[in-house]
Design a protein around this motif. Sequence first.
Motif, short mmCIF file in Angstrom:
data_model
loop_
_atom_site.label_atom_id
_atom_site.label_comp_id
_atom_site.label_asym_id
_atom_site.label_seq_id
_atom_site.Cartn_x
_atom_site.Cartn_y
_atom_site.Cartn_z
N GLY A 34 5.64 8.32 -3.54
CA GLY A 34 6.04 7.53 -2.58
C GLY A 34 5.00 7.69 -1.38
N ALA A 35 4.28 8.83 -1.22
CA ALA A 35 3.45 9.38 -0.29
C ALA A 35 2.29 8.18 -0.21
N MET A 36 1.74 7.78 -1.35
CA MET A 36 0.84 6.54 -1.44
C MET A 36 1.18 5.38 -1.01
N TYR A 37 2.42 5.13 -1.21
CA TYR A 37 2.92 3.63 -0.75
C TYR A 37 3.13 3.95 0.93
N ARG A 38 3.56 4.85 1.32
CA ARG A 38 3.56 5.28 2.80
C ARG A 38 2.35 5.10 3.32
N THR A 39 1.46 5.86 2.96
CA THR A 39 0.13 5.96 3.60
C THR A 39 -0.47 4.49 3.38
N LEU A 40 -0.22 3.67 2.49
CA LEU A 40 -1.07 2.43 2.65
C LEU A 40 -0.09 1.61 3.55
N GLY A 41 1.22 1.68 3.59
CA GLY A 41 1.85 1.13 4.71
C GLY A 41 1.69 1.23 6.19
N LEU A 42 1.24 2.63 6.14
CA LEU A 42 0.68 3.12 7.44
C LEU A 42 -0.63 2.39 7.98
N ALA A 43 -1.57 2.58 6.86
CA ALA A 43 -2.85 1.89 6.94
C ALA A 43 -2.66 0.35 7.43
N ALA A 44 -1.90 -0.24 6.64
CA ALA A 44 -1.68 -1.74 7.04
C ALA A 44 -1.09 -1.83 8.63
N GLU A 45 0.03 -1.04 9.03
CA GLU A 45 0.30 -1.00 10.56
C GLU A 45 -1.00 -0.79 11.11
N LEU A 46 -1.70 0.43 11.02
CA LEU A 46 -2.95 0.57 11.82
C LEU A 46 -3.77 -0.17 11.93
N SER A 47 -3.78 -1.21 10.96
CA SER A 47 -4.87 -2.42 10.88
C SER A 47 -4.61 -3.30 12.17
N GLY A 48 -3.42 -3.35 12.52
CA GLY A 48 -3.03 -4.21 13.79
C GLY A 48 -2.45 -5.57 13.28
N CYS A 49 -2.66 -5.82 11.89
CA CYS A 49 -2.19 -6.95 11.61
C CYS A 49 -1.40 -7.03 10.20
N TRP A 50 -0.40 -7.40 9.80
CA TRP A 50 0.37 -6.96 8.71
C TRP A 50 -0.34 -8.03 7.71
N PRO A 51 -0.69 -7.49 6.45
CA PRO A 51 -1.39 -8.25 5.32
C PRO A 51 -0.53 -9.21 4.64
N GLU A 52 -0.46 -10.47 5.30
CA GLU A 52 0.51 -11.49 4.79
C GLU A 52 0.08 -12.34 3.75
N THR A 53 -1.57 -12.40 3.26
CA THR A 53 -1.87 -12.72 2.41
C THR A 53 -2.32 -12.23 1.07
N PHE A 54 -2.57 -12.73 -0.08
CA PHE A 54 -3.17 -11.89 -0.99
C PHE A 54 -4.57 -11.62 -0.79
N GLU A 55 -5.42 -12.16 -0.22
CA GLU A 55 -6.62 -11.64 0.24
C GLU A 55 -6.40 -10.51 1.20
N ASP A 56 -5.83 -10.60 2.13
CA ASP A 56 -5.42 -9.70 3.16
C ASP A 56 -5.05 -8.32 2.58
N ARG A 57 -4.21 -8.50 1.56
CA ARG A 57 -3.89 -7.05 0.84
C ARG A 57 -4.90 -6.81 0.16
N ILE A 58 -5.78 -7.65 -0.78
CA ILE A 58 -6.94 -6.90 -1.19
C ILE A 58 -7.88 -6.13 -0.60
N ARG A 59 -8.14 -6.80 0.71
CA ARG A 59 -8.89 -6.22 1.51
C ARG A 59 -8.71 -4.87 1.97
N LEU A 60 -7.25 -5.02 2.35
CA LEU A 60 -6.61 -3.80 2.76
C LEU A 60 -6.90 -2.58 1.80
N CYS A 61 -6.55 -2.83 0.63
CA CYS A 61 -6.81 -1.80 -0.70
C CYS A 61 -8.23 -1.41 -0.69
#
Length: 223
Positions: A34-61
């Motif tokens: 769960g800590a890994m999902y929490r950390t990625l969720g935090l990273a998404a929030e800190l990026s300032g823009c929630w990753p709405e698209t598939f490409e956004d999420r690949i970029r986030l990862c």
Amino acid sequence: MGFQIAIDGPAGAGKSTVAKELAKRLAFTYLDTGAMYRTLGLAAELSGCWPETFEDRIRLCDNTDIDVRFLEGNQHIFLNGRDVSGDIRTEHCGRLASDISKYPEVRSRLVTMQQKLASGMNVIMDGRDIGTVVLPDAQMKIFLTADVEERAARRYKELKGKGQEPVFEEILAQVKERDIQDTTRSASPLTRAKDGIVVDSTNLSFNEVIAVILAIYGERAKQ
Ligand code: DC
């Protein structure tokens, strides 16, 4: 292959406390997924823009460096080099984790990481899809659950203990909402593995839960 114990179950069932204690007693490594999902969720929030698209999420990862390290036997999680182990333990980060964990492309990245971390070790891993997806061949699978009111009551007590002023109805609503989101998502929803053993902790003390699981382990380890 080491001995693998998978512990899955809904939010607030006590998975991490139980898994930590078992790891100590059995001298296994404890991995909190769960800590890994929490950390990625935090990273998404800190990026300032929630990753709405598939490409956004690949970029986030691709742009997020999540590193799990064991310091004096405890798991620490680093986000782009910063230890966020404490920061991610909020209800807000739990919600972000639940949101980001819906996406199959995100899950497959984290599952690969989790499988690599677990390989060749005696490990206890907790999460939602450990017995079903991450460690399908685990020698022992526990589905740890408790009534939703009981899980909310435990969370309420925990927050009170930290000096906060929680409202029980709000906590109950949050726990119910997380149950719905985690069990109804299409990608690896929370579900008991076919060979998962249900341990219902509603009417059990912490020590009783540990004793029940250790007894199951005793049987499995003999086989
Ligand atoms: O166990 P936790 O509360 O730290 O998990 C936070 C969220 O992360 C949970 O609501 C769903 C998600 N999660 C998941 O989808 N798969 C896992 N193996 C672990 C957590």
